[in-house]
Write an enzyme that holds these catalytic residues in place. Sequence first.
Site, short mmCIF file in Angstrom:
data_model
loop_
_atom_site.label_atom_id
_atom_site.label_comp_id
_atom_site.label_asym_id
_atom_site.label_seq_id
_atom_site.Cartn_x
_atom_site.Cartn_y
_atom_site.Cartn_z
CB VAL A 217 10.50 5.90 -5.45
CG1 VAL A 217 11.34 4.72 -4.96
CG2 VAL A 217 9.89 6.65 -4.27
NE ARG B 85 -3.87 -2.31 1.89
CZ ARG B 85 -4.59 -2.72 0.86
NH1 ARG B 85 -4.76 -1.93 -0.19
NH2 ARG B 85 -5.17 -3.91 0.86
CG ASP B 86 1.48 5.58 -2.26
OD1 ASP B 86 2.08 5.58 -3.36
OD2 ASP B 86 1.62 6.49 -1.41
CB ILE B 87 3.53 5.66 2.79
CG1 ILE B 87 3.62 5.76 4.30
CG2 ILE B 87 4.15 6.87 2.11
CD1 ILE B 87 5.03 5.61 4.83
CG HIS C 141 6.73 3.08 -8.28
ND1 HIS C 141 8.01 3.56 -8.43
CD2 HIS C 141 5.93 4.16 -8.16
CE1 HIS C 141 7.98 4.88 -8.41
NE2 HIS C 141 6.73 5.28 -8.26
P1 AMP Z 1 6.30 8.32 -7.84
O1 AMP Z 1 6.13 9.80 -7.73
O2 AMP Z 1 5.57 7.72 -9.00
O3 AMP Z 1 7.77 7.93 -7.79
O4 AMP Z 1 5.59 7.70 -6.58
C1 AMP Z 1 6.24 7.32 -5.41
C2 AMP Z 1 5.18 6.85 -4.45
O5 AMP Z 1 5.80 6.16 -3.40
C3 AMP Z 1 4.37 8.00 -3.81
O6 AMP Z 1 2.99 7.80 -4.11
C4 AMP Z 1 4.67 7.85 -2.33
O7 AMP Z 1 3.56 8.14 -1.52
C5 AMP Z 1 5.08 6.39 -2.23
N1 AMP Z 1 5.95 6.05 -1.11
C6 AMP Z 1 7.07 6.69 -0.73
N2 AMP Z 1 7.62 6.06 0.33
C7 AMP Z 1 6.83 5.00 0.61
C8 AMP Z 1 6.87 3.97 1.59
N3 AMP Z 1 7.83 3.89 2.50
N4 AMP Z 1 5.89 3.04 1.58
C9 AMP Z 1 4.89 3.11 0.66
N5 AMP Z 1 4.81 4.06 -0.28
C10 AMP Z 1 5.75 4.99 -0.31
#
Ligand code: AMP
Length: 122
Positions: free
Chosen positions: A102, A34-36, A106
């Site tokens: 990130v 799950r997204d945080i 994903h």
């Molecule tokens: P992006 O901008 O496509 O790289 O999305 C990165 C996603 O990772 C964002 O929606 C964040 O909320 C999510 N995210 C960052 N750190 C974590 C974490 N530790 N656990 C779950 N989701 C995360």
Amino acid sequence: MSYVYDDQNIFAKILRGEIPNTTVLETEHSLAFRDIHPQAPTHVLVIPKGPYVCFDHFAQSASDAEIVDYVRAVGEVCKLEGVEADGFRLIANAGKNGVQDVPHLHVHILAGRLLGSMLARG
Ligand code: AMP
């Protein structure tokens, strides 16, 4: 384009078990969690376990087994989360213009509300 993978990114740390996650599905080559900061009632991220920066890196460099596993994992999460009936959106951001935060591939699976038009302006 030759990609250089940063093994200190947050999803690499999740895969090594260095930081926690809320797992939805784990397969041989993929992990869904799950997204945080969820942006919809259902917001799940699906990542390959291998060191791939973004979708095209994965598509060009991953093995057939990894690709099949990953695509099937996305489908399985859709089934587990029950999003097929009302619909959902897959997003895979890449690089600067794609606003990828990130640098580990994903796919976002978003569902559970009307998601609006595909792109925000500006
Ligand atoms: P992006 O901008 O496509 O790289 O999305 C990165 C996603 O990772 C964002 O929606 C964040 O909320 C999510 N995210 C960052 N750190 C974590 C974490 N530790 N656990 C779950 N989701 C995360």
